[in-house]
Design a protein around this motif. Structure first.
Motif, PDB file in Angstrom:
ATOM      1  N   THR A 108      39.972  38.124  47.434  1.00 12.38           N
ATOM      2  CA  THR A 108      38.694  38.569  47.062  1.00 12.38           C
ATOM      3  C   THR A 108      38.697  37.055  46.941  1.00 12.38           C
ATOM      4  OG1 THR A 108      39.690  40.294  45.077  1.00 12.38           O
ATOM      5  CG2 THR A 108      37.416  37.984  44.106  1.00 12.38           C
ATOM      6  N   ASN A 109      39.629  35.777  46.962  1.00 10.54           N
ATOM      7  CA  ASN A 109      39.069  34.653  47.577  1.00 10.54           C
ATOM      8  C   ASN A 109      39.334  33.999  48.980  1.00 10.54           C
ATOM      9  OD1 ASN A 109      39.364  32.049  46.547  1.00 10.54           O
ATOM     10  ND2 ASN A 109      41.732  31.659  46.570  1.00 10.54           N
TER      11      ASN A 109
ATOM     12  N   PHE B 168      32.969  43.276  44.750  1.00  7.94           N
ATOM     13  CA  PHE B 168      34.056  44.188  44.987  1.00  7.94           C
ATOM     14  C   PHE B 168      35.431  43.918  44.785  1.00  7.94           C
ATOM     15  CE2 PHE B 168      36.432  47.168  46.985  1.00  7.94           C
ATOM     16  CZ  PHE B 168      36.450  48.793  46.415  1.00  7.94           C
ATOM     17  N   GLY B 169      35.766  42.504  45.163  1.00  9.06           N
ATOM     18  CA  GLY B 169      37.361  42.384  44.699  1.00  9.06           C
ATOM     19  C   GLY B 169      37.504  42.025  42.979  1.00  9.06           C
ATOM     20  N   LEU B 170      36.390  41.415  42.756  1.00  8.48           N
ATOM     21  CA  LEU B 170      36.407  41.307  41.180  1.00  8.48           C
ATOM     22  C   LEU B 170      36.526  41.952  40.885  1.00  8.48           C
ATOM     23  CD1 LEU B 170      33.947  37.856  41.124  1.00  8.48           C
ATOM     24  CD2 LEU B 170      36.514  37.860  40.292  1.00  8.48           C
ATOM     25  N   GLU B 171      35.687  43.461  41.278  1.00 11.64           N
ATOM     26  CA  GLU B 171      35.595  45.033  40.323  1.00 11.64           C
ATOM     27  C   GLU B 171      36.870  45.359  40.324  1.00 11.64           C
ATOM     28  OE1 GLU B 171      33.161  49.138  40.656  1.00 11.64           O
ATOM     29  OE2 GLU B 171      31.742  47.298  41.467  1.00 11.64           O
ATOM     30  N   LEU B 172      37.499  45.865  41.547  1.00 15.86           N
ATOM     31  CA  LEU B 172      39.008  46.224  41.589  1.00 15.86           C
ATOM     32  C   LEU B 172      39.940  45.213  40.383  1.00 15.86           C
ATOM     33  CD1 LEU B 172      39.223  46.254  45.095  1.00 15.86           C
ATOM     34  CD2 LEU B 172      38.565  48.156  43.723  1.00 15.86           C
ATOM     35  N   LEU B 173      39.555  44.094  40.524  1.00 23.39           N
ATOM     36  CA  LEU B 173      40.977  43.554  39.297  1.00 23.39           C
ATOM     37  C   LEU B 173      40.257  43.524  38.165  1.00 23.39           C
ATOM     38  CD1 LEU B 173      40.797  39.725  41.157  1.00 23.39           C
ATOM     39  CD2 LEU B 173      42.921  41.246  41.261  1.00 23.39           C
ATOM     40  N   GLU B 174      39.082  43.902  37.576  1.00 25.06           N
ATOM     41  CA  GLU B 174      39.036  44.267  36.534  1.00 25.06           C
ATOM     42  C   GLU B 174      39.422  45.855  35.772  1.00 25.06           C
ATOM     43  OE1 GLU B 174      34.873  44.774  33.256  1.00 25.06           O
ATOM     44  OE2 GLU B 174      34.748  44.852  36.073  1.00 25.06           O
ATOM     45  N   ASN B 175      39.315  46.049  36.804  1.00 24.72           N
ATOM     46  CA  ASN B 175      39.631  47.962  36.514  1.00 24.72           C
ATOM     47  C   ASN B 175      41.298  48.083  36.523  1.00 24.72           C
ATOM     48  OD1 ASN B 175      37.111  49.009  36.659  1.00 24.72           O
ATOM     49  ND2 ASN B 175      37.045  49.428  38.987  1.00 24.72           N
TER      50      ASN B 175
ATOM     51  N   VAL C 284      44.973  35.772  39.468  1.00 21.57           N
ATOM     52  CA  VAL C 284      43.723  35.617  38.933  1.00 21.57           C
ATOM     53  C   VAL C 284      43.386  34.410  38.717  1.00 21.57           C
ATOM     54  CG1 VAL C 284      43.151  37.147  36.887  1.00 21.57           C
ATOM     55  CG2 VAL C 284      44.475  37.793  38.985  1.00 21.57           C
ATOM     56  N   CYS C 285      44.433  33.563  37.086  1.00 21.47           N
ATOM     57  CA  CYS C 285      43.609  32.669  36.102  1.00 21.47           C
ATOM     58  C   CYS C 285      42.857  31.985  37.545  1.00 21.47           C
ATOM     59  CB  CYS C 285      44.207  31.901  35.604  1.00 21.47           C
ATOM     60  SG  CYS C 285      45.073  32.914  34.275  1.00 21.47           S
ATOM     61  N   PRO C 286      43.589  30.806  38.817  1.00 19.46           N
ATOM     62  CA  PRO C 286      42.913  29.600  39.020  1.00 19.46           C
ATOM     63  C   PRO C 286      41.581  30.547  39.489  1.00 19.46           C
ATOM     64  CG  PRO C 286      45.341  30.000  39.618  1.00 19.46           C
ATOM     65  CD  PRO C 286      45.002  30.978  38.323  1.00 19.46           C
ATOM     66  N   LEU C 287      41.818  32.489  40.355  1.00 21.80           N
ATOM     67  CA  LEU C 287      41.024  32.209  40.680  1.00 21.80           C
ATOM     68  C   LEU C 287      39.531  33.014  40.261  1.00 21.80           C
ATOM     69  CD1 LEU C 287      39.271  34.019  43.441  1.00 21.80           C
ATOM     70  CD2 LEU C 287      40.531  36.237  42.396  1.00 21.80           C
ATOM     71  N   ILE C 288      39.229  33.069  39.070  1.00 19.33           N
ATOM     72  CA  ILE C 288      38.688  33.550  37.622  1.00 19.33           C
ATOM     73  C   ILE C 288      37.956  31.165  37.529  1.00 19.33           C
ATOM     74  CG2 ILE C 288      38.105  33.544  35.231  1.00 19.33           C
ATOM     75  CD1 ILE C 288      38.915  36.290  37.837  1.00 19.33           C
ATOM     76  N   ILE C 289      39.056  31.101  37.584  1.00 17.70           N
ATOM     77  CA  ILE C 289      38.683  29.242  37.083  1.00 17.70           C
ATOM     78  C   ILE C 289      37.655  28.500  38.343  1.00 17.70           C
ATOM     79  CG2 ILE C 289      39.591  27.123  36.841  1.00 17.70           C
ATOM     80  CD1 ILE C 289      40.955  28.402  35.131  1.00 17.70           C
ATOM     81  N   LYS C 290      37.582  29.293  39.777  1.00 21.99           N
ATOM     82  CA  LYS C 290      37.192  28.615  40.892  1.00 21.99           C
ATOM     83  C   LYS C 290      36.261  29.396  41.001  1.00 21.99           C
ATOM     84  CE  LYS C 290      37.668  28.975  46.068  1.00 21.99           C
ATOM     85  NZ  LYS C 290      38.421  29.505  46.872  1.00 21.99           N
TER      86      LYS C 290
END
Length: 122
Positions: A50-51, A68-75, A98-104
């Motif tokens: 995802t990154n 799609f990566g973000l959707e998988l992480l959410e699920n 996850v936290c650094p990815l979402i912030i980025k």
């Protein structure tokens, strides 16, 4: 999606069947089971992909669309919440991946904000 769901379902089943000998006096487990290890590596690679970084464990997978990566992480996070709160290895992944990815992904880019035209005042 189905593969990810099956892997994390197996983690939940494995946790239920975990031997009492593997649990220390404070209730924590010092070692992950086979299914939990697979789920850990899969989740880590979904974060990597995802990154737009190469995966460590998913050999042959080059890229995954970010949405799609973000959707998988959410699920995964919604369906396997106890795994992430109860097992320190998964909590570590949330903190370190996850936290650094979402912030980025959701922070405005410095490059983008410099190139944006200023709104006119007329």
């Amino acid at each position: 999606r189905q593969l990810v769901a099956v892997v994390f379902d197996r983690v939940n089943q494995e946790g239920i069947r975990q031997n009492i000998e593997d649990i220390s006096e404070d209730g924590s487990s010092d070692k992950m089971g086979v299914c939990a290890t697979d789920a850990y590596l899969l989740f880590q690679d979904i974060c990597q992909l995802t990154n737009w970084e190469p995966p460590y464990w998913l050999v042959g997978v080059k890229e995954v669309p970010r949405t799609f990566g973000l959707e998988l992480l959410e699920n995964i996070l919604v369906s396997s919440q106890p795994t992430f709160t109860d097992q320190k290895e998964f909590t570590f992944l949330l903190k370190e991946r996850v936290c650094p990815l979402i912030i980025k992904l959701f922070s405005p880019s410095i490059k983008h904000s410099r190139g944006a035209p200023k709104p006119s005042t007329t």
